[in-house]
Design an enzyme around this catalytic site. Sequence first.
Site: not given
Length: 448
Positions: A75, A154, A178
Amino acid sequence: MPTLADLADALAGGRTSRDLTEECLARIADPDGEGSRAFIKVHAEQARATADFHDRSRRNGAAASRFAGIPVSIKDLFDIAGDVTTAGSIALRDAPPATRDAIAVARLKAAGFVPIGRTNMTEFAFSGLGINPHYGTPLNIHDRRTGLRIPGGSSSGAAVSVTDGMAFAALGTDTGGSCRIPAALCGLVGFKPTAARVPLDGTVPLSFSLDSIGPIATSVACCAALDAVLTGNNAHKLSAVPLDGLRLAVPQTMVCDGIDSEVGRAFTAAQSKLSGAGARISDIPLRELSELARITSKGGFGAAESYAFHRPIIAAKRDLYDPRVLSRIQRGAEQDAADYINLVSARKDFSRRVRAITEPYDALLMPTVPIVAPRLRDLESDEAFSRINLLMLRNPTLANFLDGCSISIPCHRQGDAPVGLMLIGQHADDARLLAIAGAIERLVAPRY
């Protein structure tokens, strides 16, 4: 989708890391695929070189671990030495490159995993929907040709990188769901560990009180293996847990409000299967959950702590922020020191009272999110965006506020829209929760 164990066996049997890496890179580069939206940066040449190194090491009997040579995605919240960490934003594009890897990235590399690239995400991780106006929004694999559905956030690109075979697992973060939200919406497993379990060093913060680092992968066993690496613990095999006599509690306050028919059907079916296997499922009021809206009415830890981090950046680069993210961060300005101290105290008291009620149970059980992945067009208005974002975050954020551990497991029927079944365990009870999740997965997941 292959598991990490499948891939490890293939590598032990003669398949090469270079072959796996080229397979992932080809899928990322496919012009008809989601690579350009799922990834912010692809480390193609570094990945090839790393794969070749692990192939040589394995041939010489010196593999870093059983999983050495397996490509994973990172990420865009984690530092990678030599790279700029943009956190899904354009406001940080001119920041200096990182001089060292985040601890989580360094541990993955030490175990031999091959970072294939940086995945897209909600800007600064501040939404559960996965929409990014700067880099595009990667599409959910379900109903992709006609539905154009969100991936969840997210860690949006993280989930899509796994569903589309562009990586075989993903490193994400979880501050209010997330990892678990995109896992639930995309038919994967997402694990949120107890916050202190994995060091946050080298990670762009959202909320230092709530941030956790966890994996998204194809199975509970995969998440357990990655958690072992991320925590520096070599023991990653799941313990055997019998379902007969397992004590599960389903809160009757808030967590099933607004549930849609597909999630309701899958959740009911999962409970029926668990009861049939001997699990004891209790409906408990847990009315304390209704207090959370009041406790966090000024934006909670996320707003206060992110505002402290972003205030100087906003002063210089306000116009570069996604307005929907900016408005949430700026809610932190509504809190003064007394508000924040009261919030810390309220969290401690809330956690104590909830723990006293839930300790007799092995885990809480609920839908990860109450609806299946909405279409992008359903989120065009600010009102719809805000309402559905809060709905997505509502259940997962419980574990973060309680500083517990939590996991989302797919529980939908094969071919249906993905639905996640969420378990929440007590603080530091991660190994036990993973073992329970592994047993439940075998019963309810669509591939079994």
